[in-house]
Design an enzyme around this catalytic site. Structure first.
Site, PDB file in Angstrom:
ATOM      1  N   ARG A  15       0.837  -1.164  -0.111  1.00 43.33           N
ATOM      2  CA  ARG A  15      -0.105  -0.021   0.054  1.00 43.33           C
ATOM      3  C   ARG A  15       0.836   1.257   0.066  1.00 43.33           C
ATOM      4  O   ARG A  15       0.401   2.429  -0.129  1.00 43.33           O
ATOM      5  CB  ARG A  15      -0.850   0.214   1.126  1.00 43.33           C
ATOM      6  CG  ARG A  15      -1.999  -1.052   1.014  1.00 43.33           C
ATOM      7  CD  ARG A  15      -2.619  -1.347   2.425  1.00 43.33           C
ATOM      8  NE  ARG A  15      -2.025  -2.368   3.245  1.00 43.33           N
ATOM      9  CZ  ARG A  15      -2.771  -2.764   4.347  1.00 43.33           C
ATOM     10  NH1 ARG A  15      -3.445  -2.330   4.837  1.00 43.33           N
ATOM     11  NH2 ARG A  15      -1.652  -3.413   5.079  1.00 43.33           N
ATOM     12  N   ASN A 375      39.342  41.236   5.070  1.00 43.70           N
ATOM     13  CA  ASN A 375      38.246  41.625   4.311  1.00 43.70           C
ATOM     14  C   ASN A 375      38.017  41.164   2.909  1.00 43.70           C
ATOM     15  O   ASN A 375      39.037  41.426   2.473  1.00 43.70           O
ATOM     16  CB  ASN A 375      38.222  42.999   4.509  1.00 43.70           C
ATOM     17  CG  ASN A 375      37.029  43.852   4.074  1.00 43.70           C
ATOM     18  OD1 ASN A 375      35.963  44.058   4.941  1.00 43.70           O
ATOM     19  ND2 ASN A 375      36.774  43.942   2.739  1.00 43.70           N
TER      20      ASN A 375
END
Ligand code: UD1
Ligand code: CA
Length: 451
Positions: A15, A375
Protein backbone atom coordinates in the site's frame (compact mmCIF):
# COMPACT_ATOMS: atom_id res chain seq x y z
CA UNK A 1 13.40 -12.73 33.21
CA UNK A 2 14.89 -12.51 29.74
CA UNK A 3 12.64 -10.41 27.50
CA UNK A 4 13.54 -10.45 23.80
CA UNK A 5 11.91 -8.08 21.32
CA UNK A 6 10.90 -9.34 17.89
CA UNK A 7 10.10 -6.69 15.27
CA UNK A 8 8.15 -7.63 12.18
CA UNK A 9 9.47 -5.93 9.07
CA UNK A 10 9.10 -8.52 6.30
CA UNK A 11 5.78 -7.51 4.78
CA UNK A 12 5.45 -6.32 1.20
CA UNK A 13 4.20 -2.86 2.16
CA UNK A 14 2.18 -2.91 -1.07
CA UNK A 15 0.00 0.00 0.00
CA UNK A 16 3.04 2.31 0.14
CA UNK A 17 3.54 1.91 -3.63
CA UNK A 18 7.29 2.27 -3.32
CA UNK A 19 10.58 0.73 -4.39
CA UNK A 20 11.88 1.40 -0.87
CA UNK A 21 11.01 -1.19 1.79
CA UNK A 22 8.25 0.28 3.97
CA UNK A 23 10.20 0.21 7.24
CA UNK A 24 13.01 2.30 5.73
CA UNK A 25 10.77 5.23 4.83
CA UNK A 26 11.95 8.13 6.98
CA UNK A 27 9.97 9.84 9.71
CA UNK A 28 11.66 13.11 10.78
CA UNK A 29 14.88 11.94 9.15
CA UNK A 30 15.12 8.42 10.61
CA UNK A 31 13.75 5.21 9.08
CA UNK A 32 10.57 4.18 10.90
CA UNK A 33 12.36 0.99 11.92
CA UNK A 34 14.80 3.08 13.98
CA UNK A 35 11.98 4.24 16.25
CA UNK A 36 10.60 0.73 16.77
CA UNK A 37 14.09 -0.57 17.55
CA UNK A 38 14.72 2.21 20.04
CA UNK A 39 11.43 1.61 21.85
CA UNK A 40 11.95 -2.16 21.89
CA UNK A 41 15.44 -1.81 23.29
CA UNK A 42 14.25 0.35 26.15
CA UNK A 43 11.55 -2.15 27.09
CA UNK A 44 13.66 -5.30 27.09
CA UNK A 45 16.94 -6.81 28.15
CA UNK A 46 18.07 -8.71 25.06
CA UNK A 47 19.28 -7.77 21.56
CA UNK A 48 16.21 -7.39 19.31
CA UNK A 49 15.42 -9.74 16.45
CA UNK A 50 14.14 -8.16 13.22
CA UNK A 51 12.18 -10.35 10.81
CA UNK A 52 13.07 -9.24 7.30
CA UNK A 53 11.78 -10.35 3.90
CA UNK A 54 10.73 -7.76 1.36
CA UNK A 55 13.88 -5.76 0.47
CA UNK A 56 15.76 -7.99 2.92
CA UNK A 57 19.28 -7.02 1.94
CA UNK A 58 18.60 -3.28 2.10
CA UNK A 59 16.99 -3.65 5.51
CA UNK A 60 19.78 -5.96 6.76
CA UNK A 61 22.40 -3.42 5.70
CA UNK A 62 20.61 -0.66 7.57
CA UNK A 63 20.21 -2.80 10.70
CA UNK A 64 23.92 -3.73 10.73
CA UNK A 65 24.84 -5.06 14.17
CA UNK A 66 22.16 -3.08 16.02
CA UNK A 67 19.95 -6.19 15.97
CA UNK A 68 19.81 -9.80 14.76
CA UNK A 69 18.00 -10.41 11.47
CA UNK A 70 16.05 -13.51 10.48
CA UNK A 71 14.59 -14.03 7.03
CA UNK A 72 10.94 -14.77 6.29
CA UNK A 73 10.48 -15.88 2.71
CA UNK A 74 7.78 -15.97 1.47
CA UNK A 75 5.78 -13.65 3.78
CA UNK A 76 2.92 -15.85 5.00
CA UNK A 77 1.51 -13.53 7.65
CA UNK A 78 2.44 -12.03 11.01
CA UNK A 79 2.21 -15.36 12.89
CA UNK A 80 4.48 -17.04 10.37
CA UNK A 81 6.85 -14.06 10.67
CA UNK A 82 7.30 -14.53 14.44
CA UNK A 83 7.86 -18.25 13.89
CA UNK A 84 11.05 -17.42 11.98
CA UNK A 85 12.60 -16.32 15.29
CA UNK A 86 11.87 -19.65 17.01
CA UNK A 87 15.19 -21.32 16.27
CA UNK A 88 17.14 -18.33 17.59
CA UNK A 89 15.05 -17.73 20.69
CA UNK A 90 13.56 -21.06 21.77
CA UNK A 91 16.14 -21.69 24.44
CA UNK A 92 16.97 -18.04 25.11
CA UNK A 93 13.90 -15.97 25.87
CA UNK A 94 11.43 -16.15 28.76
CA UNK A 95 9.21 -13.44 27.33
CA UNK A 96 8.91 -12.36 23.69
CA UNK A 97 7.81 -8.79 23.00
CA UNK A 98 6.44 -8.57 19.47
CA UNK A 99 5.85 -5.25 17.72
CA UNK A 100 5.27 -4.28 14.10
CA UNK A 101 8.02 -2.14 12.64
CA UNK A 102 5.44 0.06 10.90
CA UNK A 103 4.39 1.62 14.23
CA UNK A 104 7.12 4.18 15.00
CA UNK A 105 5.08 6.17 17.52
CA UNK A 106 4.65 3.48 20.19
CA UNK A 107 6.38 4.78 23.29
CA UNK A 108 8.90 2.67 25.17
CA UNK A 109 6.95 3.34 28.40
CA UNK A 110 3.89 1.65 26.92
CA UNK A 111 5.89 -1.42 25.95
CA UNK A 112 7.56 -1.49 29.39
CA UNK A 113 4.12 -1.47 31.00
CA UNK A 114 3.06 -4.47 28.88
CA UNK A 115 6.19 -6.39 29.88
CA UNK A 116 5.54 -5.65 33.56
CA UNK A 117 1.97 -6.92 33.33
CA UNK A 118 3.00 -10.07 31.48
CA UNK A 119 5.63 -10.80 34.16
CA UNK A 120 2.75 -11.03 36.67
CA UNK A 121 0.43 -12.85 34.28
CA UNK A 122 0.34 -16.64 34.77
CA UNK A 123 -1.38 -16.75 31.36
CA UNK A 124 0.08 -16.52 27.89
CA UNK A 125 -0.30 -13.02 26.45
CA UNK A 126 -0.54 -9.33 27.30
CA UNK A 127 -1.64 -7.20 24.39
CA UNK A 128 -2.21 -3.54 23.63
CA UNK A 129 -5.57 -2.19 22.48
CA UNK A 130 -7.00 1.22 21.70
CA UNK A 131 -10.52 2.63 21.58
CA UNK A 132 -10.84 4.78 18.49
CA UNK A 133 -13.74 6.25 16.50
CA UNK A 134 -12.06 5.42 13.18
CA UNK A 135 -11.11 1.73 12.94
CA UNK A 136 -8.59 2.30 10.09
CA UNK A 137 -8.78 -1.32 9.02
CA UNK A 138 -7.41 -2.59 12.34
CA UNK A 139 -8.36 -5.93 13.88
CA UNK A 140 -11.28 -5.78 16.34
CA UNK A 141 -10.88 -6.92 19.96
CA UNK A 142 -13.59 -9.32 21.10
CA UNK A 143 -14.30 -9.48 24.84
CA UNK A 144 -16.43 -11.94 26.77
CA UNK A 145 -19.19 -11.10 29.28
CA UNK A 146 -16.56 -11.02 32.03
CA UNK A 147 -14.69 -8.33 30.07
CA UNK A 148 -11.75 -10.64 29.30
CA UNK A 149 -10.23 -10.59 25.82
CA UNK A 150 -11.36 -13.69 23.90
CA UNK A 151 -10.18 -13.13 20.34
CA UNK A 152 -9.07 -10.69 17.68
CA UNK A 153 -10.88 -10.70 14.40
CA UNK A 154 -9.35 -9.12 11.31
CA UNK A 155 -11.49 -6.60 9.48
CA UNK A 156 -11.76 -8.75 6.36
CA UNK A 157 -13.17 -11.65 8.36
CA UNK A 158 -15.42 -9.68 10.72
CA UNK A 159 -19.22 -9.86 10.84
CA UNK A 160 -21.15 -6.56 10.57
CA UNK A 161 -21.73 -6.74 14.33
CA UNK A 162 -17.99 -7.21 14.99
CA UNK A 163 -17.18 -4.36 12.61
CA UNK A 164 -19.08 -1.98 14.88
CA UNK A 165 -16.63 -2.69 17.74
CA UNK A 166 -14.35 0.25 18.38
CA UNK A 167 -11.73 -1.42 20.50
CA UNK A 168 -8.86 -2.19 18.13
CA UNK A 169 -5.76 -4.35 18.13
CA UNK A 170 -2.74 -2.03 18.10
CA UNK A 171 -0.18 -4.67 17.16
CA UNK A 172 2.04 -5.05 20.23
CA UNK A 173 2.13 -8.20 22.33
CA UNK A 174 4.14 -9.71 25.15
CA UNK A 175 4.11 -13.54 25.08
CA UNK A 176 5.22 -16.26 27.45
CA UNK A 177 7.87 -17.82 25.23
CA UNK A 178 7.43 -21.52 26.09
CA UNK A 179 3.74 -21.32 25.15
CA UNK A 180 4.26 -19.08 22.09
CA UNK A 181 6.50 -21.34 20.00
CA UNK A 182 4.11 -24.29 20.16
CA UNK A 183 1.05 -22.10 19.64
CA UNK A 184 2.52 -20.65 16.44
CA UNK A 185 2.68 -24.18 14.99
CA UNK A 186 -1.01 -24.61 15.76
CA UNK A 187 -2.22 -21.41 14.00
CA UNK A 188 -5.02 -21.94 11.49
CA UNK A 189 -4.51 -20.74 7.93
CA UNK A 190 -6.64 -17.74 6.92
CA UNK A 191 -8.76 -17.35 3.79
CA UNK A 192 -5.86 -15.35 2.32
CA UNK A 193 -3.51 -18.26 2.99
CA UNK A 194 -1.76 -16.47 5.87
CA UNK A 195 -1.01 -17.31 9.49
CA UNK A 196 -2.17 -14.43 11.69
CA UNK A 197 -0.39 -13.67 14.95
CA UNK A 198 -3.72 -12.30 16.15
CA UNK A 199 -5.13 -15.86 16.19
CA UNK A 200 -2.81 -16.71 19.11
CA UNK A 201 -5.31 -14.89 21.33
CA UNK A 202 -8.13 -17.37 20.67
CA UNK A 203 -5.64 -20.25 21.07
CA UNK A 204 -4.58 -19.02 24.51
CA UNK A 205 -8.20 -18.76 25.60
CA UNK A 206 -8.82 -22.33 24.33
CA UNK A 207 -5.83 -23.46 26.37
CA UNK A 208 -7.40 -21.86 29.44
CA UNK A 209 -4.62 -19.26 29.73
CA UNK A 210 -5.38 -15.66 30.64
CA UNK A 211 -4.96 -12.92 28.05
CA UNK A 212 -4.30 -9.57 29.69
CA UNK A 213 -4.65 -6.24 27.95
CA UNK A 214 -3.71 -2.60 28.31
CA UNK A 215 -5.84 0.06 26.69
CA UNK A 216 -3.62 2.74 25.18
CA UNK A 217 -5.16 6.17 25.75
CA UNK A 218 -2.94 8.13 23.37
CA UNK A 219 -4.33 7.60 19.87
CA UNK A 220 -1.19 9.05 18.28
CA UNK A 221 0.90 6.19 19.61
CA UNK A 222 -1.15 3.68 17.68
CA UNK A 223 -0.71 5.12 14.20
CA UNK A 224 0.39 2.23 11.99
CA UNK A 225 1.82 3.18 8.63
CA UNK A 226 0.29 1.38 5.68
CA UNK A 227 0.08 4.25 3.18
CA UNK A 228 1.86 7.54 2.56
CA UNK A 229 -1.13 9.31 4.09
CA UNK A 230 -0.35 7.50 7.36
CA UNK A 231 3.34 8.35 6.86
CA UNK A 232 2.49 12.06 6.82
CA UNK A 233 0.38 11.63 9.98
CA UNK A 234 3.27 9.94 11.75
CA UNK A 235 5.63 12.66 10.57
CA UNK A 236 3.34 15.37 12.00
CA UNK A 237 3.06 13.66 15.39
CA UNK A 238 6.81 12.99 15.56
CA UNK A 239 7.53 16.59 14.60
CA UNK A 240 5.29 17.78 17.44
CA UNK A 241 7.04 15.46 19.90
CA UNK A 242 10.52 16.60 18.83
CA UNK A 243 9.62 20.31 18.89
CA UNK A 244 7.92 20.02 22.29
CA UNK A 245 11.00 18.36 23.77
CA UNK A 246 13.20 21.22 22.50
CA UNK A 247 10.80 23.86 23.79
CA UNK A 248 10.66 22.22 27.22
CA UNK A 249 14.46 22.24 27.22
CA UNK A 250 14.58 26.01 26.69
CA UNK A 251 14.48 26.53 22.92
CA UNK A 252 11.98 29.07 21.53
CA UNK A 253 10.17 27.82 18.44
CA UNK A 254 7.98 30.56 17.07
CA UNK A 255 5.76 28.28 14.99
CA UNK A 256 6.20 24.57 15.80
CA UNK A 257 3.94 23.59 12.91
CA UNK A 258 6.33 25.20 10.45
CA UNK A 259 9.62 24.07 11.97
CA UNK A 260 11.13 20.82 10.77
CA UNK A 261 13.72 19.33 13.09
CA UNK A 262 15.07 15.82 12.61
CA UNK A 263 15.28 13.32 15.43
CA UNK A 264 18.72 13.43 17.07
CA UNK A 265 19.41 17.14 16.48
CA UNK A 266 20.67 18.98 19.59
CA UNK A 267 19.88 22.65 20.28
CA UNK A 268 21.13 24.78 23.18
CA UNK A 269 19.10 26.85 25.59
CA UNK A 270 17.75 30.28 24.54
CA UNK A 271 18.21 29.58 20.86
CA UNK A 272 15.28 30.86 18.80
CA UNK A 273 14.10 29.00 15.71
CA UNK A 274 12.00 31.08 13.31
CA UNK A 275 9.46 29.57 10.89
CA UNK A 276 10.10 27.54 7.78
CA UNK A 277 13.45 26.32 9.00
CA UNK A 278 14.73 22.78 8.46
CA UNK A 279 17.34 21.38 10.83
CA UNK A 280 18.41 18.00 9.60
CA UNK A 281 20.74 15.04 9.95
CA UNK A 282 23.59 15.04 12.46
CA UNK A 283 23.34 18.68 13.49
CA UNK A 284 24.09 20.46 16.74
CA UNK A 285 23.31 24.10 17.49
CA UNK A 286 24.65 25.97 20.51
CA UNK A 287 22.99 28.39 22.91
CA UNK A 288 21.60 31.84 22.22
CA UNK A 289 21.43 31.53 18.43
CA UNK A 290 18.75 32.87 16.10
CA UNK A 291 18.05 30.49 13.23
CA UNK A 292 15.75 31.44 10.35
CA UNK A 293 13.33 32.31 9.11
CA UNK A 294 13.77 29.98 6.16
CA UNK A 295 17.11 28.53 7.08
CA UNK A 296 18.23 25.02 6.19
CA UNK A 297 20.96 23.35 8.26
CA UNK A 298 22.07 19.81 7.49
CA UNK A 299 24.81 17.69 9.11
CA UNK A 300 26.50 20.73 10.63
CA UNK A 301 27.79 22.04 13.91
CA UNK A 302 26.83 25.58 14.96
CA UNK A 303 28.37 27.33 17.99
CA UNK A 304 26.83 29.75 20.49
CA UNK A 305 25.31 33.18 19.77
CA UNK A 306 25.16 32.80 15.98
CA UNK A 307 22.63 34.37 13.61
CA UNK A 308 21.71 32.30 10.57
CA UNK A 309 19.21 34.35 8.59
CA UNK A 310 17.63 32.79 5.48
CA UNK A 311 20.72 30.69 4.79
CA UNK A 312 21.65 27.17 3.70
CA UNK A 313 24.32 25.32 5.67
CA UNK A 314 25.43 21.83 4.63
CA UNK A 315 28.19 19.71 6.25
CA UNK A 316 29.83 22.78 7.73
CA UNK A 317 31.30 23.96 11.03
CA UNK A 318 30.33 27.38 12.38
CA UNK A 319 32.01 28.64 15.54
CA UNK A 320 30.59 31.11 18.10
CA UNK A 321 29.23 34.59 17.25
CA UNK A 322 29.07 34.08 13.49
CA UNK A 323 26.40 35.97 11.64
CA UNK A 324 25.30 35.18 8.12
CA UNK A 325 22.67 35.83 5.52
CA UNK A 326 20.37 36.48 3.98
CA UNK A 327 21.16 33.99 1.20
CA UNK A 328 24.48 32.69 2.49
CA UNK A 329 25.41 29.18 1.39
CA UNK A 330 27.89 27.04 3.26
CA UNK A 331 28.77 23.82 1.48
CA UNK A 332 30.72 20.75 2.52
CA UNK A 333 33.91 21.52 4.41
CA UNK A 334 33.15 25.19 5.11
CA UNK A 335 34.53 26.25 8.49
CA UNK A 336 33.75 29.72 9.82
CA UNK A 337 35.76 30.67 12.89
CA UNK A 338 34.54 32.83 15.75
CA UNK A 339 33.01 36.17 14.81
CA UNK A 340 32.97 35.69 11.03
CA UNK A 341 30.45 37.82 9.14
CA UNK A 342 29.00 36.48 5.90
CA UNK A 343 26.57 38.78 4.11
CA UNK A 344 24.18 38.14 1.25
CA UNK A 345 24.96 35.84 -1.64
CA UNK A 346 28.19 34.41 -0.27
CA UNK A 347 29.14 30.80 -1.00
CA UNK A 348 31.89 28.98 0.90
CA UNK A 349 33.07 25.43 0.16
CA UNK A 350 36.01 23.43 1.57
CA UNK A 351 37.46 26.57 3.11
CA UNK A 352 38.29 28.02 6.49
CA UNK A 353 37.60 31.68 7.26
CA UNK A 354 39.65 32.81 10.27
CA UNK A 355 38.31 34.68 13.32
CA UNK A 356 36.74 38.08 12.60
CA UNK A 357 36.96 37.75 8.83
CA UNK A 358 34.27 39.57 6.86
CA UNK A 359 32.76 38.67 3.52
CA UNK A 360 29.89 41.04 2.98
CA UNK A 361 28.48 40.57 -0.50
CA UNK A 362 28.40 38.33 -3.58
CA UNK A 363 31.51 36.18 -3.21
CA UNK A 364 32.60 32.60 -3.90
CA UNK A 365 35.32 31.08 -1.75
CA UNK A 366 36.42 27.50 -2.51
CA UNK A 367 39.47 25.49 -1.39
CA UNK A 368 40.81 28.45 0.53
CA UNK A 369 42.56 28.98 3.83
CA UNK A 370 41.84 32.46 5.08
CA UNK A 371 43.40 33.99 8.17
CA UNK A 372 41.96 36.29 10.82
CA UNK A 373 40.46 39.75 10.25
CA UNK A 374 40.59 39.46 6.47
CA UNK A 375 38.21 41.68 4.49
CA UNK A 376 36.82 40.10 1.35
CA UNK A 377 35.38 42.81 -0.92
CA UNK A 378 32.11 42.51 -2.83
CA UNK A 379 32.22 40.14 -5.78
CA UNK A 380 35.50 38.41 -4.89
CA UNK A 381 35.97 34.98 -6.46
CA UNK A 382 38.49 32.22 -5.92
CA UNK A 383 39.06 30.80 -9.42
CA UNK A 384 39.88 27.44 -7.86
CA UNK A 385 39.12 25.06 -10.73
CA UNK A 386 41.32 24.87 -13.81
CA UNK A 387 39.20 22.22 -15.49
CA UNK A 388 41.20 19.37 -13.97
CA UNK A 389 42.20 20.22 -10.40
CA UNK A 390 40.81 22.19 -7.49
CA UNK A 391 43.65 24.55 -6.54
CA UNK A 392 44.21 26.22 -3.17
CA UNK A 393 44.07 29.90 -2.27
CA UNK A 394 45.72 31.24 0.89
CA UNK A 395 44.93 34.68 2.30
CA UNK A 396 47.03 35.49 5.36
CA UNK A 397 45.93 37.53 8.39
CA UNK A 398 44.57 41.06 7.86
CA UNK A 399 44.62 40.87 4.07
CA UNK A 400 42.24 43.30 2.33
CA UNK A 401 40.75 42.11 -0.95
CA UNK A 402 39.30 44.88 -3.14
CA UNK A 403 35.88 44.50 -4.75
CA UNK A 404 35.62 42.20 -7.77
CA UNK A 405 39.07 40.63 -7.30
CA UNK A 406 39.68 37.30 -9.08
CA UNK A 407 42.08 35.07 -7.16
CA UNK A 408 43.43 32.66 -9.78
CA UNK A 409 44.53 29.61 -7.75
CA UNK A 410 46.96 28.30 -6.75
CA UNK A 411 47.78 31.65 -5.23
CA UNK A 412 48.83 33.08 -1.88
CA UNK A 413 48.58 36.62 -0.55
CA UNK A 414 50.88 37.56 2.32
CA UNK A 415 49.95 39.28 5.59
CA UNK A 416 48.38 42.73 5.43
CA UNK A 417 48.57 42.95 1.61
CA UNK A 418 45.80 44.53 -0.47
CA UNK A 419 44.35 44.15 -3.95
CA UNK A 420 42.77 46.97 -5.95
CA UNK A 421 39.21 46.76 -7.25
CA UNK A 422 38.97 44.47 -10.27
CA UNK A 423 42.44 42.94 -9.79
CA UNK A 424 43.10 39.54 -11.37
CA UNK A 425 45.73 37.97 -9.12
CA UNK A 426 47.66 35.24 -10.91
CA UNK A 427 50.91 35.22 -8.86
CA UNK A 428 51.69 35.07 -5.16
CA UNK A 429 51.80 38.43 -3.41
CA UNK A 430 54.35 39.02 -0.62
CA UNK A 431 53.46 40.64 2.73
CA UNK A 432 52.56 44.35 2.98
CA UNK A 433 52.13 44.85 -0.76
CA UNK A 434 49.45 46.56 -2.85
CA UNK A 435 48.71 44.88 -6.21
CA UNK A 436 46.38 46.22 -8.92
CA UNK A 437 45.34 45.53 -12.49
CA UNK A 438 44.97 42.63 -14.90
CA UNK A 439 47.06 40.62 -14.33
CA UNK A 440 47.75 42.19 -10.92
CA UNK A 441 51.17 43.79 -10.34
CA UNK A 442 52.68 45.18 -7.15
CA UNK A 443 52.63 48.98 -7.22
CA UNK A 444 53.84 49.76 -3.74
CA UNK A 445 54.96 48.49 -0.37
CA UNK A 446 52.59 49.39 2.42
CA UNK A 447 53.61 50.63 5.83
CA UNK A 448 51.40 50.51 8.83
CA UNK A 449 49.90 54.05 8.57
CA UNK A 450 48.71 53.46 5.00
CA UNK A 451 46.50 50.60 6.05
C1 UD1 B 1 -2.01 -5.92 11.60
C2 UD1 B 1 -2.85 -6.80 12.52
C3 UD1 B 1 -4.11 -6.07 12.94
C4 UD1 B 1 -3.73 -4.77 13.61
C5 UD1 B 1 -2.82 -3.94 12.72
C6 UD1 B 1 -2.32 -2.76 13.51
C7 UD1 B 1 -2.42 -9.15 11.90
C8 UD1 B 1 -2.93 -10.32 11.17
N1 UD1 B 1 -3.17 -8.03 11.84
O1 UD1 B 1 -2.72 -5.66 10.41
O2 UD1 B 1 -4.90 -6.86 13.81
O3 UD1 B 1 -4.92 -4.06 13.94
O4 UD1 B 1 -1.69 -4.70 12.29
O5 UD1 B 1 -1.47 -1.98 12.74
O6 UD1 B 1 -1.38 -9.23 12.53
N2 UD1 B 1 4.72 -8.61 8.33
C9 UD1 B 1 5.73 -9.53 8.21
N3 UD1 B 1 5.47 -10.69 7.55
C10 UD1 B 1 4.27 -10.97 7.00
C11 UD1 B 1 3.24 -10.01 7.13
C12 UD1 B 1 3.50 -8.83 7.79
O7 UD1 B 1 6.83 -9.33 8.70
O8 UD1 B 1 4.13 -12.05 6.42
C13 UD1 B 1 5.01 -7.34 9.04
C14 UD1 B 1 4.86 -6.12 8.17
O9 UD1 B 1 6.11 -5.76 7.59
C15 UD1 B 1 4.37 -5.05 9.15
C16 UD1 B 1 3.67 -5.85 10.23
O10 UD1 B 1 4.09 -7.20 10.09
O11 UD1 B 1 5.45 -4.34 9.74
C17 UD1 B 1 2.15 -5.78 10.13
O12 UD1 B 1 1.74 -6.22 8.85
P1 UD1 B 1 0.60 -5.47 8.06
O13 UD1 B 1 0.40 -6.16 6.77
O14 UD1 B 1 0.85 -4.02 8.02
O15 UD1 B 1 -0.67 -5.78 8.99
P2 UD1 B 1 -2.01 -4.95 9.11
O16 UD1 B 1 -2.86 -5.24 7.94
O17 UD1 B 1 -1.70 -3.55 9.39
CA1 CA C 1 0.20 -2.26 9.43
Amino acid sequence: MKTTPVLLAAGLGTRMRSRTPKVLHPVCGQPMLAYSLMAARQASTETPVVVIGHGAETVRTWVGDSARCVLQNPPLGTGHAVLQAEELLRSEADLVLVTYADMPLLRPETLQQMVEIQKQNPGAITLLTVKAPDPRGFGRVLRGKDGKVEAIVEEAAATPEQLSIHELNVGAYCFRADWLWDALHRLPVSKKGEYYLTDTVALAVEDGLAVESIVCTDLDETIGINTRVHLAEAEAVTRRRINSAHMLAGVTILDPNATYIHAGVTIGQDTVILPNSYIEGKTSIGEGCVVGPETIIRDSSIGNDCKLFKSVVESAVVEDKVDMGPFAHLRKGAHLCRGVHLGNFGEVKDSTLGPGTKMGHFSYIGNATIGRDVNIGAGTITCNYDGVHKNPTVLEDEVFIGSDTMLVAPVKIGKRSRTGAGAVVTKDVPEDTLVVGVPARPIKKLNSDQK
